[in-house]
Design a protein around this motif. Sequence first.
Motif, PDB file in Angstrom:
ATOM      1  N   ARG A 174       0.831  -1.195   0.000  1.00 46.29           N
ATOM      2  CA  ARG A 174       0.000   0.000   0.000  1.00 46.29           C
ATOM      3  C   ARG A 174       0.873   1.256   0.000  1.00 46.29           C
ATOM      4  O   ARG A 174       1.858   1.331   0.734  1.00 46.29           O
ATOM      5  CB  ARG A 174      -0.909  -0.017   1.235  1.00 46.29           C
ATOM      6  N   LEU A 175       0.475   2.235  -0.802  1.00 45.25           N
ATOM      7  CA  LEU A 175       1.247   3.473  -0.923  1.00 45.25           C
ATOM      8  C   LEU A 175       0.407   4.626  -0.384  1.00 45.25           C
ATOM      9  O   LEU A 175      -0.707   4.857  -0.831  1.00 45.25           O
ATOM     10  CB  LEU A 175       1.632   3.715  -2.383  1.00 45.25           C
ATOM     11  N   ARG A 176       0.970   5.373   0.578  1.00 46.97           N
ATOM     12  CA  ARG A 176       0.208   6.388   1.310  1.00 46.97           C
ATOM     13  C   ARG A 176       0.452   7.813   0.833  1.00 46.97           C
ATOM     14  O   ARG A 176      -0.480   8.578   0.599  1.00 46.97           O
ATOM     15  CB  ARG A 176       0.552   6.278   2.795  1.00 46.97           C
ATOM     16  N   THR A 177       1.709   8.209   0.768  1.00 47.51           N
ATOM     17  CA  THR A 177       2.029   9.618   0.535  1.00 47.51           C
ATOM     18  C   THR A 177       3.133   9.736  -0.504  1.00 47.51           C
ATOM     19  O   THR A 177       4.094   8.967  -0.491  1.00 47.51           O
ATOM     20  CB  THR A 177       2.474  10.295   1.848  1.00 47.51           C
TER      21      THR A 177
ATOM     22  N   ASN B 148      13.182  15.896 -11.031  1.00 44.91           N
ATOM     23  CA  ASN B 148      12.466  14.699 -11.472  1.00 44.91           C
ATOM     24  C   ASN B 148      12.455  13.611 -10.398  1.00 44.91           C
ATOM     25  O   ASN B 148      12.374  12.426 -10.708  1.00 44.91           O
ATOM     26  CB  ASN B 148      13.079  14.146 -12.758  1.00 44.91           C
ATOM     27  N   ARG B 149      12.500  14.004  -9.126  1.00 43.42           N
ATOM     28  CA  ARG B 149      12.519  13.025  -8.042  1.00 43.42           C
ATOM     29  C   ARG B 149      11.299  13.187  -7.134  1.00 43.42           C
ATOM     30  O   ARG B 149      10.757  14.279  -6.997  1.00 43.42           O
ATOM     31  CB  ARG B 149      13.803  13.152  -7.210  1.00 43.42           C
ATOM     32  N   LEU B 150      10.892  12.085  -6.524  1.00 44.21           N
ATOM     33  CA  LEU B 150       9.772  12.061  -5.594  1.00 44.21           C
ATOM     34  C   LEU B 150      10.140  11.258  -4.360  1.00 44.21           C
ATOM     35  O   LEU B 150      10.957  10.339  -4.424  1.00 44.21           O
ATOM     36  CB  LEU B 150       8.543  11.404  -6.238  1.00 44.21           C
ATOM     37  N   TRP B 151       9.513  11.618  -3.224  1.00 51.67           N
ATOM     38  CA  TRP B 151       9.517  10.770  -2.031  1.00 51.67           C
ATOM     39  C   TRP B 151       8.223   9.969  -2.034  1.00 51.67           C
ATOM     40  O   TRP B 151       7.154  10.506  -2.337  1.00 51.67           O
ATOM     41  CB  TRP B 151       9.570  11.613  -0.753  1.00 51.67           C
ATOM     42  N   LEU B 152       8.303   8.697  -1.670  1.00 52.76           N
ATOM     43  CA  LEU B 152       7.132   7.832  -1.630  1.00 52.76           C
ATOM     44  C   LEU B 152       7.107   7.071  -0.312  1.00 52.76           C
ATOM     45  O   LEU B 152       8.107   6.446   0.061  1.00 52.76           O
ATOM     46  CB  LEU B 152       7.150   6.852  -2.808  1.00 52.76           C
ATOM     47  N   VAL B 153       5.968   7.132   0.392  1.00 49.49           N
ATOM     48  CA  VAL B 153       5.815   6.503   1.705  1.00 49.49           C
ATOM     49  C   VAL B 153       4.838   5.340   1.597  1.00 49.49           C
ATOM     50  O   VAL B 153       3.727   5.505   1.079  1.00 49.49           O
ATOM     51  CB  VAL B 153       5.301   7.516   2.750  1.00 49.49           C
ATOM     52  N   THR B 154       5.225   4.168   2.102  1.00 51.32           N
ATOM     53  CA  THR B 154       4.340   3.006   2.092  1.00 51.32           C
ATOM     54  C   THR B 154       3.424   3.034   3.320  1.00 51.32           C
ATOM     55  O   THR B 154       3.644   3.797   4.261  1.00 51.32           O
ATOM     56  CB  THR B 154       5.135   1.699   2.073  1.00 51.32           C
ATOM     57  N   SER B 155       2.390   2.163   3.299  1.00 50.10           N
ATOM     58  CA  SER B 155       1.393   2.146   4.381  1.00 50.10           C
ATOM     59  C   SER B 155       0.926   0.716   4.638  1.00 50.10           C
ATOM     60  O   SER B 155      -0.230   0.376   4.438  1.00 50.10           O
ATOM     61  CB  SER B 155       0.208   3.043   4.018  1.00 50.10           C
ATOM     62  N   ASN B 156       1.845  -0.122   5.119  1.00 51.31           N
ATOM     63  CA  ASN B 156       1.542  -1.527   5.349  1.00 51.31           C
ATOM     64  C   ASN B 156       1.403  -1.889   6.826  1.00 51.31           C
ATOM     65  O   ASN B 156       1.129  -3.047   7.148  1.00 51.31           O
ATOM     66  CB  ASN B 156       2.629  -2.396   4.716  1.00 51.31           C
ATOM     67  N   THR B 157       1.571  -0.909   7.715  1.00 55.24           N
ATOM     68  CA  THR B 157       1.427  -1.164   9.154  1.00 55.24           C
ATOM     69  C   THR B 157       0.156  -0.533   9.705  1.00 55.24           C
ATOM     70  O   THR B 157       0.027  -0.348  10.918  1.00 55.24           O
ATOM     71  CB  THR B 157       2.651  -0.620   9.919  1.00 55.24           C
ATOM     72  N   ASP B 158      -0.796  -0.229   8.818  1.00 53.51           N
ATOM     73  CA  ASP B 158      -2.017   0.453   9.246  1.00 53.51           C
ATOM     74  C   ASP B 158      -3.167  -0.516   9.505  1.00 53.51           C
ATOM     75  O   ASP B 158      -4.307  -0.098   9.688  1.00 53.51           O
ATOM     76  CB  ASP B 158      -2.440   1.504   8.218  1.00 53.51           C
ATOM     77  N   GLY B 159      -2.879  -1.807   9.516  1.00 56.91           N
ATOM     78  CA  GLY B 159      -3.897  -2.794   9.832  1.00 56.91           C
ATOM     79  C   GLY B 159      -4.647  -3.352   8.650  1.00 56.91           C
ATOM     80  O   GLY B 159      -5.501  -4.224   8.810  1.00 56.91           O
TER      81      GLY B 159
ATOM     82  N   LEU C 135      -3.033  -4.613   5.797  1.00 56.53           N
ATOM     83  CA  LEU C 135      -2.207  -5.554   5.046  1.00 56.53           C
ATOM     84  C   LEU C 135      -1.153  -6.118   5.990  1.00 56.53           C
ATOM     85  O   LEU C 135      -0.711  -5.429   6.923  1.00 56.53           O
ATOM     86  CB  LEU C 135      -1.529  -4.834   3.861  1.00 56.53           C
ATOM     87  N   GLN C 136      -0.742  -7.374   5.761  1.00 60.07           N
ATOM     88  CA  GLN C 136       0.309  -7.964   6.579  1.00 60.07           C
ATOM     89  C   GLN C 136       1.642  -7.306   6.243  1.00 60.07           C
ATOM     90  O   GLN C 136       2.101  -7.380   5.095  1.00 60.07           O
ATOM     91  CB  GLN C 136       0.395  -9.472   6.312  1.00 60.07           C
ATOM     92  N   PRO C 137       2.290  -6.643   7.215  1.00 60.67           N
ATOM     93  CA  PRO C 137       3.557  -5.972   6.912  1.00 60.67           C
ATOM     94  C   PRO C 137       4.657  -6.973   6.547  1.00 60.67           C
ATOM     95  O   PRO C 137       4.678  -8.103   7.026  1.00 60.67           O
ATOM     96  CB  PRO C 137       3.896  -5.240   8.217  1.00 60.67           C
ATOM     97  N   LYS C 138       5.575  -6.508   5.707  1.00 61.40           N
ATOM     98  CA  LYS C 138       6.769  -7.265   5.385  1.00 61.40           C
ATOM     99  C   LYS C 138       7.932  -6.741   6.230  1.00 61.40           C
ATOM    100  O   LYS C 138       7.834  -5.686   6.857  1.00 61.40           O
ATOM    101  CB  LYS C 138       7.105  -7.117   3.901  1.00 61.40           C
ATOM    102  N   ASP C 139       9.018  -7.488   6.250  1.00 68.11           N
ATOM    103  CA  ASP C 139      10.198  -7.023   6.975  1.00 68.11           C
ATOM    104  C   ASP C 139      10.612  -5.654   6.439  1.00 68.11           C
ATOM    105  O   ASP C 139      10.726  -5.462   5.223  1.00 68.11           O
ATOM    106  CB  ASP C 139      11.354  -8.010   6.803  1.00 68.11           C
TER     107      ASP C 139
END
Length: 400
Positions: free
Chosen positions: A362-365, A372-383, A385-389
């Motif tokens: 899951r991608l949050r922000t 030409n660069r972006l920051w991308l924040v994932t969202s897998n600890t929000d309940g 999806l099962q988080p990965k290492d």
Amino acid sequence: MKTGTCPRRRDEIVQRRAVTATLAAAVLLLTAGCSSDDGGSAGRGGDSASPSGTAAQSPSATGTDARTPPAKGSVKVLRTVTTGLSTPWGLAPLDDGDLLVSSRDDATITRVAADTGKKTELGEVPGVSPAGEGGLLGIALSPEYASDHMIYAYFTSASDNRVVRMVHNEKKPAGQQLGAPDTVLRGIPKGVIHNGGRIAFGPDGMLYVGTGERGDTGLSQDKESLGGKILRLTPEGEPAPGNPFPDSPVYSYGHRNVQGLAWDREQRLFASEFGQNTWDELNAIKPGDNYGWPEAEGDSEGDFHDPVHQWGTAEASPSGIAYAEGSVWMAGLRGQRLWRIPLDGTKSSAEPQAFLEEEYGRLRTVAPAGGNRLWLVTSNTDGRLQPKDGDDRILELEVS
């Protein structure tokens, strides 16, 4: 709506507001006015830019951009900046390159060193009451951050959603660097779902706030309610000069759950929004316009502002957006992908492209990182999806 300020600071604010009001009025005279996480109804809860909106669209808001991007683009993951974040939500880049990130459930703000990924907790924001999709959500830096060191935050309290600001004192020890919250705006409806939460300062120096209707669809069409809206405020929390409705912070209405805010190079405002069971949306925002919810979801034949593009809810459930290289880049939660929407004015110039599908969950922000660069924040600890290492993480991207 406002709180106390020392006399000297108040004088400075009044002077700054007077200048801003004059500029905003000039802009208006020159212009013509222009899902939840899983993309469902109340049973399908909803979660959620580049900082910098305009009081009205530029004269070319519906015209052709001479720098229309190519139909096809690319995404390259340059590196993983940091790992091990807990329910990250908002992101605010600092001038020195470091990043501030908010934790929805922990109610903390953490500084991430952009070069090493080292995490330093600034502190916990008091008054946050995390539950469901609520908690500490979007953050933004004051336009005068270099001198006032103010961090703005949108959070869910025990009674409402609200916007506060806090002084960031870097000289204090880690964990103690946040001053007491000064409430800027209170009374935004809260719920287990559809809390909105994205905030950003526009190029006009005003604060834009994306809100949700907490699952009460009637709020979106009620211009007296702060729910289901995009709001435009002065930095002190007053209705901004030039807003479309007198003495009101409401900038646009008829939204279900606004999750992303960003401006293009012509200072045109775009917003992402969760649909219910059919269509998620990217919208070009025109002040005073009605975006249709709950009467319309996606394109309609009524008197509503249709989206720039719409997606099936399984493909998107959109969250944060950013503008770079002539396109809006939109993070997808349920969709687990990053969308590129190339623009021709306020229309898409080609079919959107999906990148990173199911590679990082899951991608949050997503936020501009310069050029030409972006920051991308994932969202897998929000309940959801099962988080990965290593979850959750911040990535640095190169895009075209």
